[in-house]
Design a protein around this motif. Structure first.
Motif, PDB file in Angstrom:
ATOM      1  N   LEU A 225       0.623  -1.197  -0.121  1.00 38.17           N
ATOM      2  CA  LEU A 225      -0.052   0.160  -0.159  1.00 38.17           C
ATOM      3  C   LEU A 225       0.617   1.350  -0.004  1.00 38.17           C
TER       4      LEU A 225
ATOM      5  N   LEU B 247       0.172   4.074   1.054  1.00 43.18           N
ATOM      6  CA  LEU B 247      -0.272   4.950   2.197  1.00 43.18           C
ATOM      7  C   LEU B 247       0.365   4.486   3.393  1.00 43.18           C
TER       8      LEU B 247
ATOM      9  N   ALA C 224      -3.628   4.734   6.894  1.00 37.20           N
ATOM     10  CA  ALA C 224      -4.860   3.809   6.268  1.00 37.20           C
ATOM     11  C   ALA C 224      -5.792   3.469   7.256  1.00 37.20           C
TER      12      ALA C 224
ATOM     13  N   ILE D  51      -9.132   0.185   0.501  1.00 36.73           N
ATOM     14  CA  ILE D  51      -8.436   0.139   1.744  1.00 36.73           C
ATOM     15  C   ILE D  51      -9.255  -0.362   2.802  1.00 36.73           C
TER      16      ILE D  51
END
Length: 449
Positions: A151, A153, A158, A189
């Motif tokens: 991911l 982020l 997240a 997410i």
């Protein structure tokens, strides 16, 4: 030219005058410059014809610096451009500045420890539904799994984004405008984090009380609450409202489309079993019989090492439910929903319903704390894992003794008792006899006080 170039040029002129004092100073003041201009004008030709090497050195370096200065943007213009690029759009300032990664990082790393703990945790609960220490626990446990997803982020950002959605019931579209992310990415997410909560953290935080210590603590607490011995939990079902499903099987008894949640809670309102397997139109008894818990209890897979003797009856640990559930040796229900039984039976029913109240309050806390469950706005494929994820988070909050929010109130349940299946008949007669024994014992004990 910018200020730094002018400063370098000034220093070069001073150096030139120091190296070649025979040449007229190029840094003389105004009056000197005027006099020099009338008597001995200084020109590039005269400088270059000087016997010293300083003029040639000066003009060579000055030419190089002039080229460099002209080929780069001025600091003032670059600063203005950078400021313009960094300046938030007035139309989006209020919606994005408080939810950016930088804003989250500033709050969570620079300011969080400078705040008083009650103020810090109150602020965190208002944003994400739980205190900062519990939040960091969730992040620490999920971070290794989130790291495997590549991911882009930060993991804590997240998780915070998903918790804000679960806590406030925000849609993916609403969060996309706040966090400047596409709705599909918000949904992706959310699905990832809720799946991890529902699978990786479920075994750690949702456990059947089979250990001797925990079982004794649970039954003792229920006995203090109800005066009934060996009770280890209370079961109930709750419809979770969903969207975009018009199938009649999803219409619950309250009239809206839903999926059915079944939970068993202990005296601390902590869930020790969760099941989401049926559309909202399914009755509680059918949902129970389709659950893994029912299969494990009827097959003897779950062994509770605590048996007591009541009036020559062996009483194993049991759970309690309302009259919508079948009467079984491990699940006791009231004699009558209307209070039409004997005094001993009515006394037993009142005690049983007092024990059942813990699961009603637990569900109220669950939906009060994670408001997305009041109107679930995720796809049907992800609805069960989202509900289970909220149950895991609920247990985390209860274990950490987080302040309890206002309870979500549901209408009173109603409906006929379930029919007795052929496979349950022998267990039903045994359970009915057991229930009457417990009622008689309770009535005698309370009457003699």
């Amino acid at each position: 030219m910018d200020q730094s170039f002018l400063l370098m040029l000034s220093n070069l002129l001073h150096l030139h005058n120091h190296l070649d004092p025979t040449t007229t100073s190029l840094l003389s003041d105004t009056s000197t410059a005027t006099t020099t201009a009338t008597t001995s004008p200084t020109s590039p030709t005269s400088l270059l014809s000087s016997t010293s090497a300083a003029p040639l050195l000066f003009f060579t370096i000055a030419s190089v610096l002039s080229y460099v200065a002209s080929s780069r943007p001025s600091s003032s213009s670059s600063t203005s451009a950078a400021a313009a690029a960094a300046a938030p759009n007035p139309a989006t300032t209020s919606s994005t500045s408080d939810y950016s990664v930088s804003a989250f990082r500033a709050l969570s790393t620079e300011h969080i420890w400078a705040m008083e703990a009650p103020l810090r945790d109150a602020q965190w609960r208002s944003l994400y539904g739980l205190s900062y220490p519990v939040f960091t626990t969730v992040v620490d446990k999920l971070k290794p799994y989130i790291a495997l997803s590549n991911l882009s982020l930060p993991s804590d950002y997240a998780v915070a984004m998903v918790l804000s959605r679960l806590s406030h019931g925000f849609s993916a579209k609403t969060l996309s405008s706040r966090y400047s992310l596409e709705p599909y990415l918000i949904s992706k997410i959310t699905n990832m984090v809720t799946r991890l909560l529902a699978t990786k953290l479920y075994p750690e935080f949702i456990k059947i009380p089979v250990s001797r210590r925990r079982l004794h603590e649970t039954t003792q607490a229920f006995e203090e609450l109800t005066s009934l011995p060996n009770m280890c939990g209370a079961i109930d079902g709750s419809p979770v409202k969903i969207r975009n499903n018009s199938a009649s099987s999803y219409r619950c008894r309250y009239g809206f489309q839903s999926v059915l949640l079944q939970v068993v809670a202990d005296h601390k309102k902590i869930f020790w079993d969760v099941c989401v397997k049926a559309p909202g139109g399914t009755d509680d008894a059918t949902h129970l019989r389709d659950s893994l818990l029912y299969n494990r209890l009827t097959s003897g897979d779950i062994v509770w090492d605590k048996v007591i003797n009541v009036r020559n009856h062996h009483v194993r640990p049991y759970i309690v439910g309302d009259w919508c559930y079948p009467l079984l040796s491990f699940l006791l229900t009231p004699f009558s929903p209307s209070g039409s039984g004997t005094s001993g039976q009515n006394l037993f029913d009142a005690a049983l319903m007092k024990g059942r109240s813990v699961v009603v309050e637990a569900i109220g806390l669950l939906k009060g704390r994670w408001r997305i469950l009041q109107d679930l706005n995720v796809g049907m494929n992800h609805a069960p894992q989202t509900i289970v994820a909220c149950c895991v988070l609920h247990n985390l909050c209860q274990i950490a003794r987080e302040p309890e929010p206002d309870l979500w109130k549901e209408p009173e349940e109603s409906g006929p008792p379930p029919r007795v299946l052929e496979s349950e008949k022998s267990d039903y007669f045994f359970s009915d006899n057991l229930r009457q024994t417990l009622a008689d014992d309770l009535h005698q004990r309370l009457s003699s006080r």
